[in-house]
Design a protein around this motif. Structure first.
Motif, mmCIF file in Angstrom:
data_model
loop_
_atom_site.group_PDB
_atom_site.id
_atom_site.type_symbol
_atom_site.label_atom_id
_atom_site.label_comp_id
_atom_site.label_asym_id
_atom_site.label_seq_id
_atom_site.Cartn_x
_atom_site.Cartn_y
_atom_site.Cartn_z
ATOM 1 N N LEU A 108 17.414 5.167 -5.548
ATOM 2 C CA LEU A 108 16.767 4.521 -4.399
ATOM 3 C C LEU A 108 15.633 3.609 -4.868
ATOM 4 O O LEU A 108 15.493 2.478 -4.386
ATOM 5 N N ILE A 109 14.836 4.098 -5.805
ATOM 6 C CA ILE A 109 13.737 3.301 -6.366
ATOM 7 C C ILE A 109 14.313 2.079 -7.085
ATOM 8 O O ILE A 109 13.839 0.952 -6.919
ATOM 9 N N TRP A 110 15.349 2.294 -7.884
ATOM 10 C CA TRP A 110 15.974 1.221 -8.644
ATOM 11 C C TRP A 110 16.544 0.156 -7.699
ATOM 12 O O TRP A 110 16.390 -1.039 -7.927
ATOM 13 N N SER A 111 17.183 0.597 -6.643
ATOM 14 C CA SER A 111 17.756 -0.330 -5.668
ATOM 15 C C SER A 111 16.652 -1.153 -4.997
ATOM 16 O O SER A 111 16.774 -2.374 -4.841
ATOM 17 N N MET A 112 15.590 -0.490 -4.624
ATOM 18 C CA MET A 112 14.472 -1.185 -3.987
ATOM 19 C C MET A 112 13.857 -2.211 -4.942
ATOM 20 O O MET A 112 13.485 -3.312 -4.529
ATOM 21 N N ILE A 125 4.626 -4.732 -5.499
ATOM 22 C CA ILE A 125 5.619 -3.681 -5.279
ATOM 23 C C ILE A 125 6.449 -3.482 -6.541
ATOM 24 O O ILE A 125 6.714 -2.345 -6.945
ATOM 25 N N LYS A 126 6.842 -4.581 -7.180
ATOM 26 C CA LYS A 126 7.596 -4.462 -8.445
ATOM 27 C C LYS A 126 6.791 -3.682 -9.476
ATOM 28 O O LYS A 126 7.326 -2.812 -10.169
ATOM 29 N N ARG A 127 5.512 -3.999 -9.583
ATOM 30 C CA ARG A 127 4.654 -3.307 -10.553
ATOM 31 C C ARG A 127 4.648 -1.801 -10.264
ATOM 32 O O ARG A 127 4.800 -0.981 -11.168
ATOM 33 N N ASP A 128 4.471 -1.444 -9.002
ATOM 34 C CA ASP A 128 4.424 -0.023 -8.644
ATOM 35 C C ASP A 128 5.756 0.670 -8.899
ATOM 36 O O ASP A 128 5.782 1.803 -9.384
ATOM 37 N N LEU A 129 6.859 0.011 -8.598
ATOM 38 C CA LEU A 129 8.169 0.620 -8.812
ATOM 39 C C LEU A 129 8.469 0.789 -10.298
ATOM 40 O O LEU A 129 9.001 1.827 -10.718
ATOM 41 N N TRP A 130 8.102 -0.216 -11.105
ATOM 42 C CA TRP A 130 8.274 -0.067 -12.557
ATOM 43 C C TRP A 130 7.391 1.062 -13.083
ATOM 44 O O TRP A 130 7.786 1.807 -13.973
ATOM 45 N N ARG A 131 6.200 1.188 -12.528
ATOM 46 C CA ARG A 131 5.309 2.261 -12.978
ATOM 47 C C ARG A 131 5.901 3.628 -12.633
ATOM 48 O O ARG A 131 5.817 4.564 -13.423
ATOM 49 N N ILE A 132 6.510 3.736 -11.452
ATOM 50 C CA ILE A 132 7.180 4.988 -11.090
ATOM 51 C C ILE A 132 8.277 5.295 -12.109
ATOM 52 O O ILE A 132 8.382 6.414 -12.605
ATOM 53 N N LEU A 133 9.076 4.284 -12.435
ATOM 54 C CA LEU A 133 10.152 4.494 -13.418
ATOM 55 C C LEU A 133 9.600 4.890 -14.784
ATOM 56 O O LEU A 133 10.241 5.622 -15.531
ATOM 57 N N SER A 134 8.392 4.433 -15.103
ATOM 58 C CA SER A 134 7.794 4.785 -16.393
ATOM 59 C C SER A 134 7.240 6.206 -16.411
ATOM 60 O O SER A 134 6.979 6.752 -17.479
ATOM 61 N N LEU A 138 0.828 -1.209 0.000
ATOM 62 C CA LEU A 138 0.000 0.000 0.000
ATOM 63 C C LEU A 138 0.862 1.259 0.000
ATOM 64 O O LEU A 138 0.511 2.261 -0.625
ATOM 65 N N MET A 139 1.995 1.187 0.666
ATOM 66 C CA MET A 139 2.892 2.348 0.691
ATOM 67 C C MET A 139 3.522 2.571 -0.686
ATOM 68 O O MET A 139 3.660 3.721 -1.118
ATOM 69 N N THR A 140 3.909 1.497 -1.384
ATOM 70 C CA THR A 140 4.468 1.706 -2.727
ATOM 71 C C THR A 140 3.368 2.129 -3.698
ATOM 72 O O THR A 140 3.628 2.896 -4.622
ATOM 73 N N TRP A 141 2.149 1.640 -3.474
ATOM 74 C CA TRP A 141 1.015 2.059 -4.296
ATOM 75 C C TRP A 141 0.789 3.561 -4.130
ATOM 76 O O TRP A 141 0.572 4.294 -5.097
ATOM 77 N N THR A 142 0.875 4.036 -2.892
ATOM 78 C CA THR A 142 0.721 5.461 -2.605
ATOM 79 C C THR A 142 1.852 6.252 -3.250
ATOM 80 O O THR A 142 1.624 7.307 -3.854
ATOM 81 N N LEU A 143 3.074 5.744 -3.148
ATOM 82 C CA LEU A 143 4.224 6.399 -3.760
ATOM 83 C C LEU A 143 4.053 6.466 -5.281
ATOM 84 O O LEU A 143 4.373 7.480 -5.909
ATOM 85 N N ASN A 144 3.526 5.408 -5.851
ATOM 86 C CA ASN A 144 3.225 5.354 -7.275
ATOM 87 C C ASN A 144 2.268 6.488 -7.654
ATOM 88 O O ASN A 144 2.477 7.209 -8.639
ATOM 89 N N HIS A 145 1.223 6.674 -6.873
ATOM 90 C CA HIS A 145 0.265 7.749 -7.144
ATOM 91 C C HIS A 145 0.923 9.117 -6.987
ATOM 92 O O HIS A 145 0.614 10.054 -7.734
ATOM 93 N N TYR A 146 1.823 9.227 -6.025
ATOM 94 C CA TYR A 146 2.520 10.499 -5.829
ATOM 95 C C TYR A 146 3.329 10.860 -7.069
ATOM 96 O O TYR A 146 3.235 11.968 -7.588
ATOM 97 N N TYR A 147 4.146 9.920 -7.573
ATOM 98 C CA TYR A 147 4.987 10.223 -8.726
ATOM 99 C C TYR A 147 4.203 10.295 -10.028
ATOM 100 O O TYR A 147 4.666 10.897 -10.992
#
Length: 175
Positions: A73-77, A86-95, A51-60
């Motif tokens: 930091l995102i890449w390392s995580m 979490i992987k889905r949300d982090l990839w979405r942030i990178l996109s 839920l926290m990465t989902w929220t971060l995803n919405h933020y970015y």
């Protein structure tokens, strides 16, 4: 500055889209430390960490500026997690962000390996496709490599991946 632990506590109380939208707005107004945020994510258990990465995803998604240090930091995580959501949300942030030159090559290389792989969830592959396409917009000389990978997807099991590849191929030709 809003403390990441406060964000976690708020998500434990209310996980609705409206609550996440309020948190994103508060994060934008009050700011937060991404390194501390990631530390809280790592210390949290499912489903709170997701839920926290989902929220971060919405933020970015709303505020796509991410400095190079924070991109790392995102890449390392991303490299440390095994949680598909979490992987889905982090990839979405990178996109959503314009990746720095020193990170773009590494992200692009992993994208090229992940995109055709059936071992990854479809949503993760889809966000990796978008991330790679964004990198090609910045570095058009990489377009040929991505085009070859997308052409391999014409027979992919997923209709969504096939369709996305077809649409992205058109965009690559315009670049």
């Amino acid at each position: 500055m809003i403390e990441p632990r406060s964000i976690a506590e708020a998500l434990e109380q209310d996980r609705s889209k409206q609550a996440v939208a309020r948190l994103v707005d508060r994060m934008a107004r009050e700011h937060f430390d991404l390194e501390d945020y990631i530390a809280v994510v790592k210390d949290s258990t499912p489903p709170l960490n997701w839920l926290m990465t989902w929220t971060l995803n919405h933020y970015y998604d709303a505020f796509p500026h991410l400095p190079s240090r924070q991109q790392k930091l995102i890449w390392s995580m991303l490299g440390e997690t095994n949680h598909d959501g979490i992987k889905r949300d982090l990839w979405r942030i990178l996109s959503c962000v314009n990746l720095s030159e020193d990170l773009a090559g590494e992200v692009f290389e992993l994208s090229l390996r992940m995109i055709p792989s059936q071992h990854h969830p479809i949503a993760v592959r889809a966000h990796a496709m978008k991330t790679a396409l964004n990198i090609v917009h910045t570095y058009p000389e990489l377009g040929h490599e991505l085009k070859l990978v997308f052409e391999l997807l014409k027979n992919d099991d997923s209709a969504g991946i096939r369709s996305r590849a077809k649409n992205y191929l058109k965009q690559i030709h315009k670049i």
